[in-house]
Design a protein around this motif. Structure first.
Motif, PDB file in Angstrom:
ATOM      1  N   SER A 116       0.838  -1.206   0.000  1.00  0.00           N
ATOM      2  CA  SER A 116       0.000   0.000   0.000  1.00  0.00           C
ATOM      3  C   SER A 116       0.872   1.255   0.000  1.00  0.00           C
ATOM      4  CB  SER A 116      -0.908   0.004   1.221  1.00  0.00           C
ATOM      5  OG  SER A 116      -0.150   0.266   2.392  1.00  0.00           O
ATOM      6  N   ASP A 117       0.225   2.365  -0.312  1.00  0.00           N
ATOM      7  CA  ASP A 117       0.920   3.656  -0.302  1.00  0.00           C
ATOM      8  C   ASP A 117       1.462   3.964   1.092  1.00  0.00           C
ATOM      9  OD1 ASP A 117       1.720   6.155  -1.539  1.00  0.00           O
ATOM     10  OD2 ASP A 117       0.110   7.091  -0.367  1.00  0.00           O
ATOM     11  N   PHE A 118       0.676   3.628   2.113  1.00  0.00           N
ATOM     12  CA  PHE A 118       1.098   3.860   3.497  1.00  0.00           C
ATOM     13  C   PHE A 118       2.358   3.054   3.819  1.00  0.00           C
ATOM     14  CE2 PHE A 118       0.905   2.806   8.054  1.00  0.00           C
ATOM     15  CZ  PHE A 118       1.014   4.093   8.581  1.00  0.00           C
ATOM     16  N   GLU A 119       2.373   1.801   3.427  1.00  0.00           N
ATOM     17  CA  GLU A 119       3.547   0.953   3.674  1.00  0.00           C
ATOM     18  C   GLU A 119       4.767   1.475   2.927  1.00  0.00           C
ATOM     19  OE1 GLU A 119       1.755  -3.477   4.490  1.00  0.00           O
ATOM     20  OE2 GLU A 119       1.596  -2.660   2.441  1.00  0.00           O
ATOM     21  N   SER A 150       9.950   4.201   3.251  1.00  0.00           N
ATOM     22  CA  SER A 150      10.756   5.347   2.841  1.00  0.00           C
ATOM     23  C   SER A 150      11.371   6.037   4.057  1.00  0.00           C
ATOM     24  CB  SER A 150       9.893   6.330   2.049  1.00  0.00           C
ATOM     25  OG  SER A 150      10.615   7.489   1.750  1.00  0.00           O
ATOM     26  N   VAL A 151      10.574   6.189   5.109  1.00  0.00           N
ATOM     27  CA  VAL A 151      11.077   6.803   6.347  1.00  0.00           C
ATOM     28  C   VAL A 151      12.135   5.912   6.979  1.00  0.00           C
ATOM     29  CG1 VAL A 151      10.460   7.489   8.697  1.00  0.00           C
ATOM     30  CG2 VAL A 151       9.013   8.156   6.777  1.00  0.00           C
TER      31      VAL A 151
END
Length: 77
Positions: free
Chosen positions: A2-5, A10-11
């Motif tokens: 998902s975009d959230f994952e 990325s962080v």
């Protein structure tokens, strides 16, 4: 994924093995060193103490009366 994952990954990649805190110093004007604290008398507003070399003794004493002794430390000092 998902975009959230993707954002979480990325962080994680950006942080890597870096320490989770920062330290250092910053230059500030003495005029901007203000301390706000709550008065033990139960007043809803906070008190202001200007932390300048010319801080009034009465203001420092007022802060002292509103502080509690730490419950931790070296040999309960």
């Amino acid at each position: 994924m998902s975009d959230f994952e993707q954002q979480i990954n990325s962080v994680r990649a950006a942080v890597g093995d870096a320490d989770p805190w920062v330290y250092g110093t910053i230059q500030v004007s003495p005029d901007s060193l203000d301390l706000y604290y709550l008065d033990k008398s139960g007043l809803p507003q906070s008190q202001l103490l200007k932390l300048t070399p010319a801080a009034a003794v009465d203001d420092l004493n007022k802060l002292t009366t509103n502080c509690d002794r730490a419950t931790f430390g070296r040999a309960k000092e």
